[in-house]
Design a protein around this motif. Sequence first.
Motif, PDB file in Angstrom:
ATOM      1  N   VAL A   1       0.857  -1.186   0.000  1.00 53.46           N
ATOM      2  CA  VAL A   1       0.000   0.000   0.000  1.00 53.46           C
ATOM      3  C   VAL A   1       0.892   1.233   0.000  1.00 53.46           C
ATOM      4  O   VAL A   1       1.953   1.231   0.635  1.00 53.46           O
ATOM      5  CB  VAL A   1      -0.848  -0.056   1.305  1.00 53.46           C
ATOM      6  CG1 VAL A   1      -1.466   1.261   1.658  1.00 53.46           C
ATOM      7  CG2 VAL A   1      -1.913  -1.125   1.199  1.00 53.46           C
ATOM      8  N   ILE A   2       0.487   2.299  -0.679  1.00 57.01           N
ATOM      9  CA  ILE A   2       1.282   3.518  -0.536  1.00 57.01           C
ATOM     10  C   ILE A   2       1.046   4.066   0.881  1.00 57.01           C
ATOM     11  O   ILE A   2      -0.064   3.945   1.428  1.00 57.01           O
ATOM     12  CB  ILE A   2       1.012   4.558  -1.647  1.00 57.01           C
ATOM     13  CG1 ILE A   2      -0.372   5.156  -1.536  1.00 57.01           C
ATOM     14  CG2 ILE A   2       1.223   3.985  -3.038  1.00 57.01           C
ATOM     15  CD1 ILE A   2      -0.472   6.459  -2.318  1.00 57.01           C
ATOM     16  N   PRO A   3       2.075   4.617   1.525  1.00 62.95           N
ATOM     17  CA  PRO A   3       1.975   4.956   2.953  1.00 62.95           C
ATOM     18  C   PRO A   3       0.758   5.809   3.309  1.00 62.95           C
ATOM     19  O   PRO A   3       0.107   5.580   4.328  1.00 62.95           O
ATOM     20  CB  PRO A   3       3.280   5.695   3.234  1.00 62.95           C
ATOM     21  CG  PRO A   3       4.249   5.127   2.232  1.00 62.95           C
ATOM     22  CD  PRO A   3       3.444   4.845   0.993  1.00 62.95           C
TER      23      PRO A   3
ATOM     24  N   THR B   1       9.008  -1.503   1.328  1.00 67.25           N
ATOM     25  CA  THR B   1       9.244  -2.400   0.190  1.00 67.25           C
ATOM     26  C   THR B   1      10.298  -1.807  -0.755  1.00 67.25           C
ATOM     27  O   THR B   1      10.641  -0.625  -0.653  1.00 67.25           O
ATOM     28  CB  THR B   1       7.941  -2.623  -0.612  1.00 67.25           C
ATOM     29  OG1 THR B   1       7.593  -1.394  -1.264  1.00 67.25           O
ATOM     30  CG2 THR B   1       6.795  -3.075   0.281  1.00 67.25           C
ATOM     31  N   ASP B   2      10.746  -2.612  -1.703  1.00 67.92           N
ATOM     32  CA  ASP B   2      11.723  -2.135  -2.703  1.00 67.92           C
ATOM     33  C   ASP B   2      11.141  -0.979  -3.527  1.00 67.92           C
ATOM     34  O   ASP B   2      11.871  -0.258  -4.193  1.00 67.92           O
ATOM     35  CB  ASP B   2      12.114  -3.283  -3.655  1.00 67.92           C
ATOM     36  CG  ASP B   2      12.957  -4.346  -2.952  1.00 67.92           C
ATOM     37  OD1 ASP B   2      13.446  -4.095  -1.835  1.00 67.92           O
ATOM     38  OD2 ASP B   2      13.119  -5.441  -3.534  1.00 67.92           O
ATOM     39  N   ASN B   3       9.816  -0.836  -3.483  1.00 72.82           N
ATOM     40  CA  ASN B   3       9.161   0.251  -4.234  1.00 72.82           C
ATOM     41  C   ASN B   3       8.864   1.450  -3.346  1.00 72.82           C
ATOM     42  O   ASN B   3       8.157   2.377  -3.762  1.00 72.82           O
ATOM     43  CB  ASN B   3       7.846  -0.266  -4.845  1.00 72.82           C
ATOM     44  CG  ASN B   3       8.031  -1.606  -5.528  1.00 72.82           C
ATOM     45  OD1 ASN B   3       8.918  -1.755  -6.360  1.00 72.82           O
ATOM     46  ND2 ASN B   3       7.243  -2.600  -5.154  1.00 72.82           N
ATOM     47  N   GLY B   4       9.328   1.422  -2.099  1.00 69.42           N
ATOM     48  CA  GLY B   4       9.133   2.562  -1.186  1.00 69.42           C
ATOM     49  C   GLY B   4       7.772   2.600  -0.507  1.00 69.42           C
ATOM     50  O   GLY B   4       7.356   3.649  -0.004  1.00 69.42           O
ATOM     51  N   ASN B   5       7.091   1.468  -0.459  1.00 68.91           N
ATOM     52  CA  ASN B   5       5.755   1.432   0.151  1.00 68.91           C
ATOM     53  C   ASN B   5       5.742   0.621   1.437  1.00 68.91           C
ATOM     54  O   ASN B   5       6.786   0.148   1.880  1.00 68.91           O
ATOM     55  CB  ASN B   5       4.767   0.841  -0.863  1.00 68.91           C
ATOM     56  CG  ASN B   5       4.656   1.703  -2.093  1.00 68.91           C
ATOM     57  OD1 ASN B   5       4.424   2.914  -1.989  1.00 68.91           O
ATOM     58  ND2 ASN B   5       4.853   1.117  -3.262  1.00 68.91           N
ATOM     59  N   ILE B   6       4.541   0.468   2.012  1.00 71.00           N
ATOM     60  CA  ILE B   6       4.395  -0.301   3.255  1.00 71.00           C
ATOM     61  C   ILE B   6       3.566  -1.562   2.989  1.00 71.00           C
ATOM     62  O   ILE B   6       2.964  -1.697   1.932  1.00 71.00           O
ATOM     63  CB  ILE B   6       3.722   0.549   4.357  1.00 71.00           C
ATOM     64  CG1 ILE B   6       2.348   1.045   3.886  1.00 71.00           C
ATOM     65  CG2 ILE B   6       4.614   1.718   4.766  1.00 71.00           C
ATOM     66  CD1 ILE B   6       1.517   1.685   4.977  1.00 71.00           C
ATOM     67  N   ILE B   7       3.551  -2.442   3.991  1.00 65.05           N
ATOM     68  CA  ILE B   7       2.768  -3.689   3.873  1.00 65.05           C
ATOM     69  C   ILE B   7       1.737  -3.743   5.003  1.00 65.05           C
ATOM     70  O   ILE B   7       2.053  -3.497   6.168  1.00 65.05           O
ATOM     71  CB  ILE B   7       3.675  -4.943   3.992  1.00 65.05           C
ATOM     72  CG1 ILE B   7       4.741  -4.983   2.888  1.00 65.05           C
ATOM     73  CG2 ILE B   7       2.845  -6.227   3.999  1.00 65.05           C
ATOM     74  CD1 ILE B   7       4.291  -5.435   1.528  1.00 65.05           C
ATOM     75  N   ILE B   8       0.501  -4.073   4.611  1.00 60.09           N
ATOM     76  CA  ILE B   8      -0.532  -4.400   5.611  1.00 60.09           C
ATOM     77  C   ILE B   8      -0.770  -5.906   5.496  1.00 60.09           C
ATOM     78  O   ILE B   8      -1.020  -6.422   4.393  1.00 60.09           O
ATOM     79  CB  ILE B   8      -1.852  -3.646   5.336  1.00 60.09           C
ATOM     80  CG1 ILE B   8      -1.645  -2.131   5.447  1.00 60.09           C
ATOM     81  CG2 ILE B   8      -2.946  -4.114   6.292  1.00 60.09           C
ATOM     82  CD1 ILE B   8      -2.877  -1.312   5.057  1.00 60.09           C
ATOM     83  N   ASP B   9      -0.658  -6.630   6.614  1.00 60.54           N
ATOM     84  CA  ASP B   9      -0.969  -8.059   6.624  1.00 60.54           C
ATOM     85  C   ASP B   9      -2.389  -8.229   7.157  1.00 60.54           C
ATOM     86  O   ASP B   9      -2.733  -7.660   8.201  1.00 60.54           O
ATOM     87  CB  ASP B   9       0.024  -8.811   7.524  1.00 60.54           C
ATOM     88  CG  ASP B   9       1.415  -8.856   6.914  1.00 60.54           C
ATOM     89  OD1 ASP B   9       1.550  -9.286   5.756  1.00 60.54           O
ATOM     90  OD2 ASP B   9       2.385  -8.428   7.590  1.00 60.54           O
ATOM     91  N   VAL B  10      -3.184  -9.021   6.444  1.00 58.70           N
ATOM     92  CA  VAL B  10      -4.584  -9.175   6.850  1.00 58.70           C
ATOM     93  C   VAL B  10      -4.810 -10.562   7.449  1.00 58.70           C
ATOM     94  O   VAL B  10      -4.607 -11.583   6.784  1.00 58.70           O
ATOM     95  CB  VAL B  10      -5.542  -8.948   5.661  1.00 58.70           C
ATOM     96  CG1 VAL B  10      -6.986  -9.010   6.155  1.00 58.70           C
ATOM     97  CG2 VAL B  10      -5.256  -7.614   4.987  1.00 58.70           C
ATOM     98  N   TYR B  11      -5.262 -10.551   8.708  1.00 60.21           N
ATOM     99  CA  TYR B  11      -5.539 -11.790   9.441  1.00 60.21           C
ATOM    100  C   TYR B  11      -7.040 -12.097   9.382  1.00 60.21           C
ATOM    101  O   TYR B  11      -7.863 -11.232   9.047  1.00 60.21           O
ATOM    102  CB  TYR B  11      -5.100 -11.643  10.903  1.00 60.21           C
ATOM    103  CG  TYR B  11      -3.595 -11.570  11.058  1.00 60.21           C
ATOM    104  CD1 TYR B  11      -2.856 -12.671  11.468  1.00 60.21           C
ATOM    105  CD2 TYR B  11      -2.899 -10.387  10.749  1.00 60.21           C
ATOM    106  CE1 TYR B  11      -1.476 -12.608  11.591  1.00 60.21           C
ATOM    107  CE2 TYR B  11      -1.516 -10.320  10.865  1.00 60.21           C
ATOM    108  CZ  TYR B  11      -0.814 -11.433  11.290  1.00 60.21           C
ATOM    109  OH  TYR B  11       0.561 -11.365  11.399  1.00 60.21           O
TER     110      TYR B  11
END
Length: 222
Positions: A135-137, A162-172
Motif C-alpha cells: 500500500v502507498i503509505p 518495500t523495494d518500491n518505497g511502500n508499506i505492507i498491511i498483513d490481513v488476518y
Amino acid sequence: MNLDKLKKKAAWAALDYILPGTIIGVGTGTTVSFFIEALSTIKKIIYGAVSSSNNSTLLLKKNGIQVFNLQNFSSLPIYIDSADEINHQMQMIKGGGAALTREKIIAAIAKKFICIVDESKIVDVFSNFPLPIEVIPKALSYISKEIIKIGGQPKYRKNIITDNGNIIIDVYNLHIKDPVFLEKKINSLPGVVTVGLFASRSADIVLIGTRKGVKVIKKNKF
Ligand code: 5RP
C-alpha cells in the motif's frame, strides 16, 4: 526431515525446466535462495535472470548470474518462485518477503510460472497465512478501514519498506472462498499497489518437496 530439505528438493527439481540461452524470472525467499544456488551450477548455459527483489538481485550477482532490469521486459519464458500458501487450483498467497508487486509483474509476463514449495504450503482454503497488501503509505488508515469492512483484521508490518518505497498491511482472519473476486476487490481500492493473492494468474506447474520425493502438478496445457 526438516522443511529446508523439502524446499531444497523442490528448488533443485526446477532446474529440469530451464532451457539453454534463456533469461529466467526469479522470485524471492528462502526456497528461491536454494533455487539460485542450484541455478548457479548451470549459469554458463543460461543468459541471465530478471529478479523480483533487491535481495534476490544481490544473491544472483553473488552467484555470478547476470541480472537484467525488469522494466525492459514485457515477456519472459519462465518464472520460478515460491509461495506462502498454495491451493489445489494452483492459486497462491505470496508476499511474506514483501516482494509481491514485482513478483506479480513477473508472473504476468511469464509464459510459464513454476511454483516451488515444500509440502507444508499446500492448503484447501486460504485461512491461515496473513494476506499481504502493498500500500502507498498515505493510504494506511483508509485501506485498514476497508479491510475491516470485509471482515479482515489489518496489521501494519513494522519496520518494512518495500523495494518500491511502500508499506505492507498483513490481513488476518480471512477465510478466502473466492480468491479471484477478493483479489479484484482489494486491487481496486485506491492506494493499494497490489494484493498478495495470485488467483487470476495462478501457477502453471507446482513442484512440491515431500518426504517421498518431488511431486509435480501441472495445468493441462503444460
Ligand atoms: C516473497 C514470497 C515468497 O515466495 C514467500 O514468502 C515464500 O517464502 P519462503 O520460500 O521463504 O517460504 O512471496 O514475497
